[in-house]
Design an enzyme around this catalytic site. Structure first.
Site, short mmCIF file in Angstrom:
data_model
loop_
_atom_site.label_atom_id
_atom_site.label_comp_id
_atom_site.label_asym_id
_atom_site.label_seq_id
_atom_site.Cartn_x
_atom_site.Cartn_y
_atom_site.Cartn_z
N SER A 2 5.76 1.36 1.80
CA SER A 2 4.93 1.92 2.86
C SER A 2 4.00 3.00 2.31
O SER A 2 3.17 2.74 1.46
CB SER A 2 5.82 2.45 3.99
OG SER A 2 5.06 2.79 5.12
N ASP A 53 0.79 -0.33 3.76
CA ASP A 53 1.29 -1.65 4.17
C ASP A 53 0.86 -2.00 5.59
O ASP A 53 1.31 -3.00 6.15
CB ASP A 53 2.81 -1.73 4.03
CG ASP A 53 3.56 -0.83 4.99
OD1 ASP A 53 3.05 0.28 5.28
OD2 ASP A 53 4.65 -1.19 5.45
#
Length: 607
Positions: free
Chosen positions: A158, A317
Site C-alpha cells: 500500500s 495501490d
C-alpha cells in the site's frame, strides 16, 4: 566468501536457522547478504533476521524486503503460499474448481511474489486468475466475487516506504480475512515451511490450462458498473471543472482514466512526475496522500499551472483516495478522511434517492470504523437510514457488509478516517478508483449550483451539526508503561471496572464508557460490548455530555498510543471558534489526566 556449511556464530540455534534458510533458499543475492553478515559477525542483525519471523495477521504479511525469516523474500513468500494453499484445501471443498485471484502492485519483487504464489497453486491443480499487469488492490476482491473464487491474494505494501512489501489475503466473500482465519493460516504456514520441489518453478504458469488473465473481462464489467451508477453523465461531460490527478508513483493512472471516462468526464490533468509506477517513489518522502500537503506538493504545482481547482490522489495501490479543493482565497484545502466521508455519505444518499425516488431509506445501511467521525450516525438519525460502527480496519467493514447483504440490507456506503471509502457494495473493501468517480461527479453536480465541495461540507454541518476532530498520538516504547496507563483508567477509583466520570475538575461529565479490551460497555443492560473484543490490544472510548467522543487505543504495528477526539455539536451550535476552544480544552485535559505524558515519559508526535 565463507561457504554456507562453515557458518559459525557461536550460537547453535542461530547457526541452525541460518543454515536451514540457506539450504532452502535459491536467491543468490539473499545468500550473499547473509554470508556478509556472518563474516562480519553481526549477531544482533542475524538474530533479528532468523530467530524472529514475520507473523501472518489479519492484514496478511507486511514488512521490509530482504533475506531472513523476518523479512519479505522469495522463501518467506513460498512458505506463506504453501501454508495458505494447505489451509484452503482443508477448508474449501471445491478449491481446485473455484480457484484464487492474484494481483500485484508496482513495488520491487511484487510480480515475482505473485508468480511464486501462482505456481504453488497451479502445481497443486488449483485454478489461478492472475492479472497480467499491475492492478489496483480493489480488483482482487472484485475478481473474487465476479468469478466466484474461494480466495484472493494482493501483493502490495500500500503506502508503506519503498523498502516494504506485503501479502494481503481475501476470503471467498471478497472481504479481507478476519480471525480466526489469520491464526489458522499462520499455523498452516509453520507446518509447511520446507519448500516443495515444484514451488520455485514459475516457468509454466502462463502456459498452464489452469491460468487465466482476468484483466480484460474485469475492466469491462467493473467500468460498466461505474457507468451504470453515474446519474448525471451530461453534467459530467460538460463540467468546467479541471481535475488534477496523481497516482503517487503507483498503479492508479490507467485505471482512474477509465473510471472518469466511464462516468463521462473529459480527460484530467496528470501529475506527470508521479504518473507511472515507480518502486523508488522518487518525488515523495512517504507515498501516502493521507500525509496531506507534504505528499501533494507536486499536485498543487501542477493544478496551479493548469488552472485546476480539484485534486484527486490515490495511494500506490489505489485503494485509498485523497482530495484537495482550491478555496476562493486561492490556497488549497486538503479534505480530511472524515470530511470526505461526510461528503460522500451525503452524495451516496442523494444518488440513491435519484435512482430510487419511490423508496425510503429504512433498508439502507452506512458504516464507519469506530475511530472515524460520527457524522454518518448523526445523518442516519435525521434521514432514516441505518448506521453501524465496526472495529478499525476495512476487514471488519467488508465482512459486516456481507452479513448485512445476506439479511436483505443495502450497504450503500462505508468509510474509515484513513481515507478509505467503499461506495456501493461492488467491492467489499476500500476502493479509491470508484470513489474517485463519485467525488468527481459530486463536484460537477455541485458546480452547476455554484457550490464547491467545501460549500457543501458547510451545508452538511449546518444541517446535521458540526463534527470537529482532533486526532494525534504519543510515542511509548515501553509496553509495561502502556499497559499501566490503560489499567489505571479501568481502576480509576482503585476498584476494578471503575472508569473516570469527568475531566477538568468535573467541568465535563462522562456519560458512557466502552472498553473493547475487556468487553465492557456501560450503555448495555448487561454491560457487555457488541463489537468484537481483543485482549491483545488496548481500546477505550469515552462519551461526554456535550457530545465529545474520545477513543484511546494502541497501534498494532507501532509504539504509539493514539487518541481520536470528535466534538459532535448540535446544529444550533455553529460558532466554530468557540467549539474549537472547547475541544482544545477537553483534549488537553484528557491528555494530562488520562495519559499523563510527563509522568509516563511519553514522546510527543512532533519529535
Amino acid at each position: 566468501m565463507t561457504p554456507a556449511s562453515q557458518i559459525g556464530t557461536g550460537d547453535c540455534l542461530l547457526d541452525s536457522k541460518i543454515k536451514e534458510y540457506l539450504h532452502w533458499n535459491k536467491d543468490n543475492e539473499a545468500e550473499r547478504e547473509i554470508i556478509a553478515l556472518t563474516e562480519a559477525n553481526d549477531i544482533k542483525t542475524l538474530s533479528n533476521l532468523f530467530l524472529k519471523r514475520l507473523e501472518f495477521g489479519t492484514a496478511g504479511l507486511r514488512g521490509r524486503m530482504g533475506p531472513g525469516y523476518s523479512q519479505m523474500n522469495d522463501l518467506v513468500i513460498i512458505q506463506t503460499g504453501q501454508g495458505l494453499l494447505k489451509y484452503l484445501l482443508e477448508t474449501v471443498i471445491d478449491l481446485q474448481d473455484t480457484g484464487i485471484v492474484i494481483g500485484y502492485d508496482g513495488r520491487y519483487h511484487s510480480k515475482r511474489f505473485a508468480e511464486l504464489t501462482a505456481a504453488i497453486f497451479i502445481n497443486e491443480g488449483v485454478k489461478v486468475f492472475m492479472y497480467s499487469q499491475v492492478c489496483p488492490t480493489p480488483f482482487v476482491p472484485y475478481g473474487i466475487l465476479k468469478y466466484n473464487c474461494s480466495a484472493g491474494v494482493m501483493v502490495t505494501a500500500s503506502h508503506n516506504p519503498k523498502e516494504d512489501n506485503g501479502y494481503k489475503v481475501y476470503g471467498k466473500n471478497g472481504a479481507q480475512i478476519i480471525p480466526p482465519h489469520d491464526k489458522l493460516i499462520q499455523k498452516s504456514i509453520l507446518n509447511n515451511l520446507e519448500p516443495w520441489v515444484t514451488s520455485w518453478d514459475t516457468s509454466k504458469i502462463y502456459s498452464s490450462t489452469l491460468f487465466k488473465d482476468p484483466l480484460d473481462e474485469v475492466m469491462i464489467s467493473y467500468y460498466n458498473i461505474i457507468k451504470n451508477n453515474t446519474i448525471y453523465p451530461e453534467v459530467n461531460k460538460n463540467t468546467i471543472i479541471k481535475f488534477t490527478y496523481t497516482a503517487m508513483h503507483g498503479v492508479g493512472y490507467l485505471y482512474m482514466v477509465e473510471s472518469l471516462n466511464a462516468a463521462s468526464f473529459k480527460s484530467f490533468i496528470a501529475v506527470e512526475e508521479q504518473k507511472n509506477p515507480d518502486p523508488d517513489f522518487p518525488t515523495v518522502k512517504f507515498p501516502n496522500p493521507e500525509e496531506g500537503k507534504s505528499a501533494l506538493d507536486l499536485s498543487f504545482k501542477t493544478a496551479d499551472k493548469n488552472g485546476s481547482t480539484i485534486i484527486l490522489a490515490n495511494d500506490p495501490d489505489a485503494d485509498r483516495l485523497a482530495c484537495a479543493v482550491k478555496k476562493r482565497t486561492g490556497d488549497w484545502h486538503v479534505l480530511t478522511g472524515n470530511e470526505l466521508g461526510a461528503l460522500l455519505g451525503w452524495w451516496m444518499i442523494h444518488a440513491y434517492q435519484v435512482r430510487n425516488p419511490d423508496e425510503d431509506l429504512s433498508n439502507v445501511v452506512m458504516l464507519a470504523s469506530t475511530v472515524s467521525s460520527k457524522i454518518l450516525s448523526t445523518m442516519a438519525k435525521k434521514e432514516g437510514f441505518q448506521f453501524e460502527e465496526t472495529l478499525t480496519g476495512f476487514k471488519w467493514i467488508g465482512n459486516r457488509c456481507e452479513e448485512l447483504t445476506k439479511k436483505g440490507k443495502i450497504p450503500l456506503f462505508a468509510y474509515e478516517e484513513a481515507i478509505g471509502f467503499m461506495c456501493g457494495s461492488t467491492v467489499p473493501d476500500k476502493d479509491g478508483i470508484s470513489a474517485g468517480a463519485c467525488v468527481a461527479e459530486m463536484a460537477a453536480y455541485l458546480e452547476t449550483m455554484g457550490l464547491t465541495l467545501i460549500d457543501k461540507l458547510e451545508e452538511i454541518y449546518k444541517t446535521y451539526g458540526r463534527h470537529i476532530t482532533d486526532n494525534s498520538y504519543w510515542i511509548c516504547h515501553d509496553q509495561e508503561t502502556i499497559k499501566n496507563i490503560f489499567e489505571k483508567l479501568r481502576n480509576y477509583d482503585g476498584k476494578p471496572q471503575t472508569y473516570p466520570s469527568s475531566i477538568a475538575g468535573g467541568k465535563y461529565a462522562i456519560t458512557s464508557v466502552r472498553d473493547l479490551t475487556t468487553g465492557y460497555d456501560s450503555t448495555k443492560i448487561d454491560n457487555k460490548a457488541v463489537l468484537p473484543v481483543s485482549k491483545s490490544s488496548q481500546m477505550i472510548t469515552f462519551t461526554f455530555d456535550n457530545g465529545l467522543v474520545t477513543t484511546l487505543r494502541t497501534s498494532g504495528t507501532e509504539p504509539k498510543i493514539k487518541y481520536y477526539n470528535e466534538l459532535c455539536a448540535s446544529p444550533e451550535l455553529q460558532d466554530v471558534d468557540a467549539l474549537r476552544k472547547m475541544l482544545g480544552e477537553m483534549v488537553l485535559a484528557i491528555v494530562e489526566e488520562f495519559l499523563q505524558p510527563k509522568k509516563n515519559g511519553l514522546i510527543p508526535r512532533s519529535t
